[in-house]
Design a protein around this motif. Structure first.
Motif, PDB file in Angstrom:
ATOM      1  N   LEU A   1     -11.061  22.729  20.732  1.00 38.34           N
ATOM      2  CA  LEU A   1     -11.495  21.403  20.315  1.00 38.34           C
ATOM      3  C   LEU A   1     -12.503  20.846  21.318  1.00 38.34           C
ATOM      4  CD1 LEU A   1      -7.988  20.001  19.325  1.00 38.34           C
ATOM      5  CD2 LEU A   1      -9.726  21.007  17.815  1.00 38.34           C
ATOM      6  N   LYS A   2     -13.279  19.852  20.903  1.00 39.94           N
ATOM      7  CA  LYS A   2     -14.330  19.341  21.800  1.00 39.94           C
ATOM      8  C   LYS A   2     -13.779  18.646  23.034  1.00 39.94           C
ATOM      9  CE  LYS A   2     -15.296  15.043  19.307  1.00 39.94           C
ATOM     10  NZ  LYS A   2     -16.349  14.284  18.620  1.00 39.94           N
ATOM     11  N   ASN A   3     -12.510  18.240  23.011  1.00 38.63           N
ATOM     12  CA  ASN A   3     -11.907  17.617  24.198  1.00 38.63           C
ATOM     13  C   ASN A   3     -11.316  18.651  25.163  1.00 38.63           C
ATOM     14  OD1 ASN A   3      -9.547  18.416  22.927  1.00 38.63           O
ATOM     15  ND2 ASN A   3      -8.748  16.362  22.624  1.00 38.63           N
ATOM     16  N   GLY A   4     -11.464  19.947  24.843  1.00 38.62           N
ATOM     17  CA  GLY A   4     -10.965  21.002  25.716  1.00 38.62           C
ATOM     18  C   GLY A   4      -9.581  21.510  25.356  1.00 38.62           C
ATOM     19  N   ASN A   5      -8.879  20.798  24.499  1.00 33.68           N
ATOM     20  CA  ASN A   5      -7.579  21.260  24.015  1.00 33.68           C
ATOM     21  C   ASN A   5      -7.790  22.313  22.941  1.00 33.68           C
ATOM     22  OD1 ASN A   5      -6.208  19.510  25.703  1.00 33.68           O
ATOM     23  ND2 ASN A   5      -5.883  17.960  24.137  1.00 33.68           N
ATOM     24  N   VAL A   6      -6.713  22.891  22.458  1.00 29.39           N
ATOM     25  CA  VAL A   6      -6.792  23.867  21.379  1.00 29.39           C
ATOM     26  C   VAL A   6      -5.922  23.404  20.209  1.00 29.39           C
ATOM     27  CG1 VAL A   6      -7.321  25.830  22.869  1.00 29.39           C
ATOM     28  CG2 VAL A   6      -4.937  25.310  22.337  1.00 29.39           C
ATOM     29  N   LEU A   7      -6.279  23.856  19.032  1.00 32.17           N
ATOM     30  CA  LEU A   7      -5.483  23.622  17.838  1.00 32.17           C
ATOM     31  C   LEU A   7      -4.832  24.946  17.480  1.00 32.17           C
ATOM     32  CD1 LEU A   7      -4.735  21.541  15.667  1.00 32.17           C
ATOM     33  CD2 LEU A   7      -6.668  22.383  14.333  1.00 32.17           C
ATOM     34  N   ALA A   8      -3.516  25.001  17.590  1.00 35.39           N
ATOM     35  CA  ALA A   8      -2.759  26.222  17.327  1.00 35.39           C
ATOM     36  C   ALA A   8      -1.601  25.888  16.394  1.00 35.39           C
ATOM     37  CB  ALA A   8      -2.237  26.813  18.620  1.00 35.39           C
ATOM     38  N   ASN A   9      -1.542  26.576  15.281  1.00 32.30           N
ATOM     39  CA  ASN A   9      -0.476  26.347  14.296  1.00 32.30           C
ATOM     40  C   ASN A   9      -0.370  24.885  13.888  1.00 32.30           C
ATOM     41  OD1 ASN A   9       0.273  29.107  14.404  1.00 32.30           O
ATOM     42  ND2 ASN A   9       1.461  28.694  16.246  1.00 32.30           N
ATOM     43  N   GLY A  10      -1.512  24.221  13.792  1.00 31.34           N
ATOM     44  CA  GLY A  10      -1.545  22.834  13.360  1.00 31.34           C
ATOM     45  C   GLY A  10      -1.236  21.819  14.439  1.00 31.34           C
ATOM     46  N   ASP A  11      -0.959  22.274  15.656  1.00 28.47           N
ATOM     47  CA  ASP A  11      -0.639  21.377  16.767  1.00 28.47           C
ATOM     48  C   ASP A  11      -1.766  21.367  17.786  1.00 28.47           C
ATOM     49  OD1 ASP A  11       1.948  20.779  15.782  1.00 28.47           O
ATOM     50  OD2 ASP A  11       2.738  22.612  16.687  1.00 28.47           O
ATOM     51  N   GLU A  12      -2.097  20.187  18.302  1.00 26.01           N
ATOM     52  CA  GLU A  12      -3.069  20.076  19.378  1.00 26.01           C
ATOM     53  C   GLU A  12      -2.327  20.141  20.709  1.00 26.01           C
ATOM     54  OE1 GLU A  12      -6.307  17.015  21.335  1.00 26.01           O
ATOM     55  OE2 GLU A  12      -5.798  16.769  19.217  1.00 26.01           O
ATOM     56  N   LEU A  13      -2.712  21.119  21.530  1.00 30.00           N
ATOM     57  CA  LEU A  13      -2.079  21.331  22.826  1.00 30.00           C
ATOM     58  C   LEU A  13      -3.164  21.578  23.872  1.00 30.00           C
ATOM     59  CD1 LEU A  13       0.423  24.090  21.652  1.00 30.00           C
ATOM     60  CD2 LEU A  13       1.035  21.733  22.122  1.00 30.00           C
ATOM     61  N   SER A  14      -2.809  21.358  25.141  1.00 32.30           N
ATOM     62  CA  SER A  14      -3.721  21.812  26.182  1.00 32.30           C
ATOM     63  C   SER A  14      -3.703  23.339  26.140  1.00 32.30           C
ATOM     64  CB  SER A  14      -3.276  21.317  27.560  1.00 32.30           C
ATOM     65  OG  SER A  14      -2.107  21.994  27.981  1.00 32.30           O
ATOM     66  N   MET A  15      -4.780  23.952  26.564  1.00 30.38           N
ATOM     67  CA  MET A  15      -4.837  25.415  26.570  1.00 30.38           C
ATOM     68  C   MET A  15      -3.733  25.983  27.450  1.00 30.38           C
ATOM     69  SD  MET A  15      -8.080  27.942  27.299  1.00 30.38           S
ATOM     70  CE  MET A  15      -9.162  26.749  26.577  1.00 30.38           C
ATOM     71  N   GLN A  16      -3.470  25.330  28.580  1.00 32.40           N
ATOM     72  CA  GLN A  16      -2.434  25.796  29.490  1.00 32.40           C
ATOM     73  C   GLN A  16      -1.058  25.753  28.825  1.00 32.40           C
ATOM     74  OE1 GLN A  16      -1.389  23.452  33.014  1.00 32.40           O
ATOM     75  NE2 GLN A  16      -1.470  25.368  34.169  1.00 32.40           N
ATOM     76  N   LYS A  17      -0.747  24.655  28.159  1.00 27.94           N
ATOM     77  CA  LYS A  17       0.560  24.537  27.506  1.00 27.94           C
ATOM     78  C   LYS A  17       0.715  25.575  26.397  1.00 27.94           C
ATOM     79  CE  LYS A  17       3.783  21.471  25.345  1.00 27.94           C
ATOM     80  NZ  LYS A  17       4.242  20.153  25.076  1.00 27.94           N
ATOM     81  N   TRP A  18      -0.328  25.776  25.618  1.00 31.52           N
ATOM     82  CA  TRP A  18      -0.297  26.775  24.546  1.00 31.52           C
ATOM     83  C   TRP A  18       0.006  28.159  25.112  1.00 31.52           C
ATOM     84  CZ3 TRP A  18      -4.651  30.271  23.364  1.00 31.52           C
ATOM     85  CH2 TRP A  18      -4.426  31.056  22.236  1.00 31.52           C
ATOM     86  N   LEU A  19      -0.707  28.553  26.161  1.00 32.28           N
ATOM     87  CA  LEU A  19      -0.505  29.872  26.751  1.00 32.28           C
ATOM     88  C   LEU A  19       0.873  30.004  27.412  1.00 32.28           C
ATOM     89  CD1 LEU A  19      -4.069  30.395  28.208  1.00 32.28           C
ATOM     90  CD2 LEU A  19      -3.021  31.698  26.326  1.00 32.28           C
ATOM     91  N   LYS A  20       1.312  28.969  28.122  1.00 30.16           N
ATOM     92  CA  LYS A  20       2.637  29.015  28.749  1.00 30.16           C
ATOM     93  C   LYS A  20       3.728  29.199  27.698  1.00 30.16           C
ATOM     94  CE  LYS A  20       3.415  25.648  31.608  1.00 30.16           C
ATOM     95  NZ  LYS A  20       3.375  24.454  32.469  1.00 30.16           N
ATOM     96  N   GLU A  21       3.607  28.510  26.575  1.00 33.62           N
ATOM     97  CA  GLU A  21       4.604  28.639  25.513  1.00 33.62           C
ATOM     98  C   GLU A  21       4.575  30.032  24.891  1.00 33.62           C
ATOM     99  OE1 GLU A  21       4.074  25.437  22.719  1.00 33.62           O
ATOM    100  OE2 GLU A  21       4.796  23.941  24.153  1.00 33.62           O
ATOM    101  N   LEU A  22       3.374  30.595  24.694  1.00 30.42           N
ATOM    102  CA  LEU A  22       3.274  31.932  24.105  1.00 30.42           C
ATOM    103  C   LEU A  22       3.917  32.997  24.980  1.00 30.42           C
ATOM    104  CD1 LEU A  22      -0.370  32.111  22.705  1.00 30.42           C
ATOM    105  CD2 LEU A  22       1.754  32.012  21.412  1.00 30.42           C
ATOM    106  N   TYR A  23       3.637  32.936  26.260  1.00 26.23           N
ATOM    107  CA  TYR A  23       4.132  33.955  27.181  1.00 26.23           C
ATOM    108  C   TYR A  23       5.536  33.651  27.698  1.00 26.23           C
ATOM    109  CZ  TYR A  23      -0.511  36.046  27.192  1.00 26.23           C
ATOM    110  OH  TYR A  23      -1.684  36.654  26.814  1.00 26.23           O
ATOM    111  N   GLY A  24       5.978  32.405  27.560  1.00 29.40           N
ATOM    112  CA  GLY A  24       7.306  32.034  28.036  1.00 29.40           C
ATOM    113  C   GLY A  24       7.381  31.903  29.542  1.00 29.40           C
ATOM    114  N   TRP A  25       6.252  31.618  30.163  1.00 30.42           N
ATOM    115  CA  TRP A  25       6.180  31.501  31.618  1.00 30.42           C
ATOM    116  C   TRP A  25       6.130  30.042  32.034  1.00 30.42           C
ATOM    117  CZ3 TRP A  25       1.520  35.356  32.061  1.00 30.42           C
ATOM    118  CH2 TRP A  25       1.959  36.647  31.740  1.00 30.42           C
ATOM    119  N   SER A  26       6.544  29.751  33.252  1.00 29.64           N
ATOM    120  CA  SER A  26       6.508  28.377  33.756  1.00 29.64           C
ATOM    121  C   SER A  26       5.133  28.011  34.301  1.00 29.64           C
ATOM    122  CB  SER A  26       7.561  28.179  34.845  1.00 29.64           C
ATOM    123  OG  SER A  26       7.306  29.048  35.929  1.00 29.64           O
ATOM    124  N   SER A  27       4.326  29.003  34.633  1.00 33.87           N
ATOM    125  CA  SER A  27       2.944  28.758  35.060  1.00 33.87           C
ATOM    126  C   SER A  27       2.098  29.935  34.595  1.00 33.87           C
ATOM    127  CB  SER A  27       2.850  28.595  36.577  1.00 33.87           C
ATOM    128  OG  SER A  27       3.220  29.787  37.220  1.00 33.87           O
TER     129      SER A  27
END
Length: 68
Positions: A25-51
């Motif tokens: 998205l133009k604000n730097g976040n991503v749209l994944a599965n209909g949800d707007e998330l920060s890129m970091q949060k999206w990746l952390k959730e996918l991998y199941g990592w805390s960082s």
């Protein structure tokens, strides 16, 4: 990176070594599965990592390169 022209809003971002993708998205976040998330949060959730090294694990679909 959007301001520098490296990536553009609407570009597809892939998670490294995964099939999941999101739209930048133009604000730097991503749209994944209909949800707007920060890129970091999206990746952390996918991998199941805390960082995560966000730009290492975010791959620009068109170029095939990481954002790092």
């Amino acid at each position: 990176m959007i301001e520098w022209g490296v990536v553009n809003a609407g570009d597809t971002i892939l998670a490294k070594d995964r099939s999941e993708e999101a739209t930048l998205l133009k604000n730097g976040n991503v749209l994944a599965n209909g949800d707007e998330l920060s890129m970091q949060k999206w990746l952390k959730e996918l991998y199941g990592w805390s960082s995560i090294q966000t730009y290492v694990f975010a791959i620009h679909k068109d170029s095939g390169k990481s954002l790092s």
